[in-house]
Write a protein that holds these residues in place. Structure first.
Motif, PDB file in Angstrom:
ATOM      1  N   THR A  92       0.821  -1.219   0.000  1.00  0.00           N
ATOM      2  CA  THR A  92       0.000   0.000   0.000  1.00  0.00           C
ATOM      3  C   THR A  92       0.853   1.266   0.000  1.00  0.00           C
ATOM      4  N   VAL A  93       2.092   1.168   0.402  1.00  0.00           N
ATOM      5  CA  VAL A  93       2.965   2.348   0.453  1.00  0.00           C
ATOM      6  C   VAL A  93       4.106   2.236  -0.553  1.00  0.00           C
ATOM      7  N   CYS A  94       3.893   1.495  -1.619  1.00  0.00           N
ATOM      8  CA  CYS A  94       4.876   1.417  -2.695  1.00  0.00           C
ATOM      9  C   CYS A  94       5.145   2.819  -3.245  1.00  0.00           C
ATOM     10  N   PRO A  95       6.409   3.281  -3.244  1.00  0.00           N
ATOM     11  CA  PRO A  95       6.684   4.632  -3.747  1.00  0.00           C
ATOM     12  C   PRO A  95       6.541   4.744  -5.266  1.00  0.00           C
ATOM     13  N   ASN A  96       6.467   3.604  -5.944  1.00  0.00           N
ATOM     14  CA  ASN A  96       6.328   3.603  -7.403  1.00  0.00           C
ATOM     15  C   ASN A  96       4.897   3.302  -7.837  1.00  0.00           C
ATOM     16  N   GLN A  97       3.976   3.375  -6.905  1.00  0.00           N
ATOM     17  CA  GLN A  97       2.579   3.012  -7.188  1.00  0.00           C
ATOM     18  C   GLN A  97       1.999   3.845  -8.328  1.00  0.00           C
ATOM     19  N   GLU A  98       1.267   3.163  -9.196  1.00  0.00           N
ATOM     20  CA  GLU A  98       0.499   3.817 -10.246  1.00  0.00           C
ATOM     21  C   GLU A  98      -0.971   3.447 -10.054  1.00  0.00           C
ATOM     22  N   SER A  99      -1.857   4.082 -10.824  1.00  0.00           N
ATOM     23  CA  SER A  99      -3.286   3.845 -10.596  1.00  0.00           C
ATOM     24  C   SER A  99      -4.061   3.835 -11.905  1.00  0.00           C
ATOM     25  N   MET A 100      -5.082   2.967 -11.937  1.00  0.00           N
ATOM     26  CA  MET A 100      -6.030   2.972 -13.041  1.00  0.00           C
ATOM     27  C   MET A 100      -6.830   4.276 -13.005  1.00  0.00           C
ATOM     28  N   GLY A 101      -7.072   4.847 -14.182  1.00  0.00           N
ATOM     29  CA  GLY A 101      -7.799   6.103 -14.255  1.00  0.00           C
ATOM     30  C   GLY A 101      -6.940   7.320 -13.987  1.00  0.00           C
ATOM     31  N   TYR A 102      -5.679   7.103 -13.627  1.00  0.00           N
ATOM     32  CA  TYR A 102      -4.724   8.190 -13.407  1.00  0.00           C
ATOM     33  C   TYR A 102      -3.578   8.053 -14.410  1.00  0.00           C
ATOM     34  N   HIS A 103      -2.760   7.006 -14.211  1.00  0.00           N
ATOM     35  CA  HIS A 103      -1.634   6.749 -15.116  1.00  0.00           C
ATOM     36  C   HIS A 103      -2.081   5.976 -16.355  1.00  0.00           C
ATOM     37  N   TYR A 104      -3.182   5.228 -16.219  1.00  0.00           N
ATOM     38  CA  TYR A 104      -3.714   4.423 -17.317  1.00  0.00           C
ATOM     39  C   TYR A 104      -5.199   4.729 -17.480  1.00  0.00           C
ATOM     40  N   ASP A 105      -5.702   4.603 -18.710  1.00  0.00           N
ATOM     41  CA  ASP A 105      -7.124   4.819 -18.938  1.00  0.00           C
ATOM     42  C   ASP A 105      -7.941   3.869 -18.082  1.00  0.00           C
ATOM     43  N   GLY A 106      -9.011   4.429 -17.484  1.00  0.00           N
ATOM     44  CA  GLY A 106      -9.800   3.683 -16.510  1.00  0.00           C
ATOM     45  C   GLY A 106     -11.115   3.165 -17.051  1.00  0.00           C
ATOM     46  N   GLY A 107     -12.074   3.013 -16.144  1.00  0.00           N
ATOM     47  CA  GLY A 107     -13.282   2.255 -16.424  1.00  0.00           C
ATOM     48  C   GLY A 107     -14.504   3.041 -16.850  1.00  0.00           C
ATOM     49  N   PHE A 108     -14.391   4.366 -17.016  1.00  0.00           N
ATOM     50  CA  PHE A 108     -15.524   5.109 -17.566  1.00  0.00           C
ATOM     51  C   PHE A 108     -15.470   4.994 -19.086  1.00  0.00           C
ATOM     52  N   ALA A 109     -15.648   3.773 -19.558  1.00  0.00           N
ATOM     53  CA  ALA A 109     -15.543   3.452 -20.978  1.00  0.00           C
ATOM     54  C   ALA A 109     -16.241   2.125 -21.211  1.00  0.00           C
ATOM     55  N   GLU A 110     -16.634   1.874 -22.447  1.00  0.00           N
ATOM     56  CA  GLU A 110     -17.268   0.598 -22.751  1.00  0.00           C
ATOM     57  C   GLU A 110     -16.248  -0.544 -22.713  1.00  0.00           C
ATOM     58  N   TYR A 111     -15.040  -0.245 -23.159  1.00  0.00           N
ATOM     59  CA  TYR A 111     -13.957  -1.241 -23.133  1.00  0.00           C
ATOM     60  C   TYR A 111     -12.705  -0.577 -22.574  1.00  0.00           C
ATOM     61  N   MET A 112     -11.861  -1.369 -21.957  1.00  0.00           N
ATOM     62  CA  MET A 112     -10.599  -0.841 -21.442  1.00  0.00           C
ATOM     63  C   MET A 112      -9.542  -1.937 -21.463  1.00  0.00           C
ATOM     64  N   ILE A 113      -8.296  -1.501 -21.356  1.00  0.00           N
ATOM     65  CA  ILE A 113      -7.171  -2.426 -21.304  1.00  0.00           C
ATOM     66  C   ILE A 113      -6.630  -2.481 -19.879  1.00  0.00           C
ATOM     67  N   VAL A 114      -6.467  -3.694 -19.365  1.00  0.00           N
ATOM     68  CA  VAL A 114      -5.811  -3.884 -18.071  1.00  0.00           C
ATOM     69  C   VAL A 114      -4.326  -4.076 -18.350  1.00  0.00           C
ATOM     70  N   PRO A 115      -3.462  -3.186 -17.855  1.00  0.00           N
ATOM     71  CA  PRO A 115      -2.036  -3.286 -18.159  1.00  0.00           C
ATOM     72  C   PRO A 115      -1.407  -4.562 -17.605  1.00  0.00           C
ATOM     73  N   ALA A 116      -0.323  -4.978 -18.235  1.00  0.00           N
ATOM     74  CA  ALA A 116       0.397  -6.160 -17.779  1.00  0.00           C
ATOM     75  C   ALA A 116       0.872  -5.996 -16.336  1.00  0.00           C
ATOM     76  N   LYS A 117       1.166  -4.747 -15.926  1.00  0.00           N
ATOM     77  CA  LYS A 117       1.617  -4.498 -14.553  1.00  0.00           C
ATOM     78  C   LYS A 117       0.585  -4.939 -13.525  1.00  0.00           C
ATOM     79  N   VAL A 118      -0.695  -4.810 -13.874  1.00  0.00           N
ATOM     80  CA  VAL A 118      -1.764  -5.216 -12.957  1.00  0.00           C
ATOM     81  C   VAL A 118      -1.783  -6.728 -12.797  1.00  0.00           C
ATOM     82  N   LEU A 119      -1.667  -7.428 -13.915  1.00  0.00           N
ATOM     83  CA  LEU A 119      -1.665  -8.894 -13.859  1.00  0.00           C
ATOM     84  C   LEU A 119      -0.444  -9.411 -13.111  1.00  0.00           C
ATOM     85  N   ALA A 120       0.678  -8.695 -13.226  1.00  0.00           N
ATOM     86  CA  ALA A 120       1.915  -9.149 -12.594  1.00  0.00           C
ATOM     87  C   ALA A 120       1.848  -9.133 -11.076  1.00  0.00           C
ATOM     88  N   VAL A 121       0.924  -8.308 -10.505  1.00  0.00           N
ATOM     89  CA  VAL A 121       0.795  -8.234  -9.042  1.00  0.00           C
ATOM     90  C   VAL A 121      -0.524  -8.857  -8.580  1.00  0.00           C
TER      91      VAL A 121
END
Length: 334
Positions: A92-121
């Motif tokens: 929760t305190v990762c200094p390199n943390q990124e976020s959906m809808g901030y660094h990557y396009d989020g869910g206010f869309a009909e379709y979206m891409i989940v980045p590989a970084k999300v699957l990796a964790v």
């Protein structure tokens, strides 16, 4: 497809966009629900230093994997998984943390891409069969609430005060009960929102004025074992210190405005009462999985907290409802 893009403070547009294409290690999701929160309202008004526009917003995400039809919930906060904090289990305190809808396009869309970084964790969770997409989208804020209550050690027999009767406050009330709290008191200065929340989550007392005096009366002068400030309020944090029992715990759950982050803290109360003050910063992938289990098991019901379901073109209406405190949980259904 349709998306809701943030362009600048006060400027979110419903736009047409090509359907995204998944790259290596990524997932393409058909978004079924993406719920809104107070952070979305703040972004709309002020922007965010991690958002470089234009950006598709939305971080409380549930949908279907396009290739397989699998029903999934997606984390919002993405730890790197490899820094010293992550390796110590402090994701929760990762200094390199990124976020959906901030660094990557989020869910206010009909379709979206989940980045590989999300699957990796391990940030994509299968939705249990008995949980709907809208409920699954609430797993993300519930995960944050779970992190906060773990840090504050909410447990059996505790008298718990939750300051703030929005969706997060309601989730705190229900999770505290699930963790064995003896009594849970809910505080809010907005009487209308407090009444709406009281009707849903039935706290042992609802308090809209003089919270320190009222909590002390309700506890026979002892104070609360745990106080959670689920509001962006310095006054609530100051009051929390004054209403906490000896050896009690205080969760500064809600962050304060960047231009007004300093409070007056009576350090002697902390010293002589042996108080513990803890922060709470989002959630880990493991918290998201645990939150889904709590919903599936019925330990923390969330369906009735979803007071409004709106289509994507009405996302600004949803954000307005959140801003005015006129709803508990608003979910967008693209």
């Amino acid at each position: 497809m349709k998306v809701a893009r943030f362009h600048a403070p006060g400027d979110i547009r419903i736009e047409d966009a090509p359907e995204p294409v998944a790259g290596p290690g990524e997932l393409k999701i058909r978004v079924r629900n993406c719920s809104t929160c107070g952070t979305d309202a703040k972004i709309y008004k002020f922007g965010h230093h991690h958002i470089v526009p234009p950006r598709v917003m939305g971080h409380e995400i549930a949908g279907e994997v396009v290739d397989s039809g699998a029903r999934v919930q997606v984390i919002a906060a993405i730890p790197c998984g490899s820094c010293p904090e992550c390796l110590r289990g402090r994701r929760t305190v990762c200094p390199n943390q990124e976020s959906m809808g901030y660094h990557y396009d989020g869910g206010f869309a009909e379709y979206m891409i989940v980045p590989a970084k999300v699957l990796a964790v391990d940030g994509v969770n299968a939705i249990p069969e008995n949980v709907g997409f809208a409920e699954a989208s609430v797993a993300e804020p519930l995960a944050c609430v779970l992190n906060g209550q773990e840090l504050a050690r909410v447990g059996p027999g505790d008298d718990v005060v939750v300051m703030g009767a929005g969706p997060i406050g309601c989730l705190h009330v229900r999770l505290a009960r699930a963790r064995g709290a003896a009594r849970v008191f809910l505080v809010d200065v907005n009487a209308q929102r407090l009444a709406m929340a009281e009707e849903l989550v039935r706290p042992d007392a609802a308090i809209d004025a003089d919270p320190v005096d009222q909590v002390l009366k309700l506890t026979g002068g002892r104070g609360a074992d745990v106080v959670i400030t689920a509001a962006a309020s310095g006054a609530a944090q100051e009051q929390a210190v004054r209403m906490t029992a000896r050896q009690g715990r205080i969760s500064f759950f809600g962050g304060l405005p960047k231009d007004d982050p300093v409070i007056a803290l009576d350090a002697n109360l902390v010293h002589y009462r042996e108080l513990t003050i803890v922060g709470a910063n989002g959630s880990s992938p493991a918290h998201n999985a645990a939150a889904l289990r709590l919903v599936s098991e019925g330990a923390v019901p969330v369906a009735d907290l979803i007071t409004h379901r709106l289509p994507l073109p009405q996302v600004l209406d949803g954000i307005d409802l959140v801003s005015r405190g006129a709803a508990i949980k608003v979910t967008i259904e693209p």
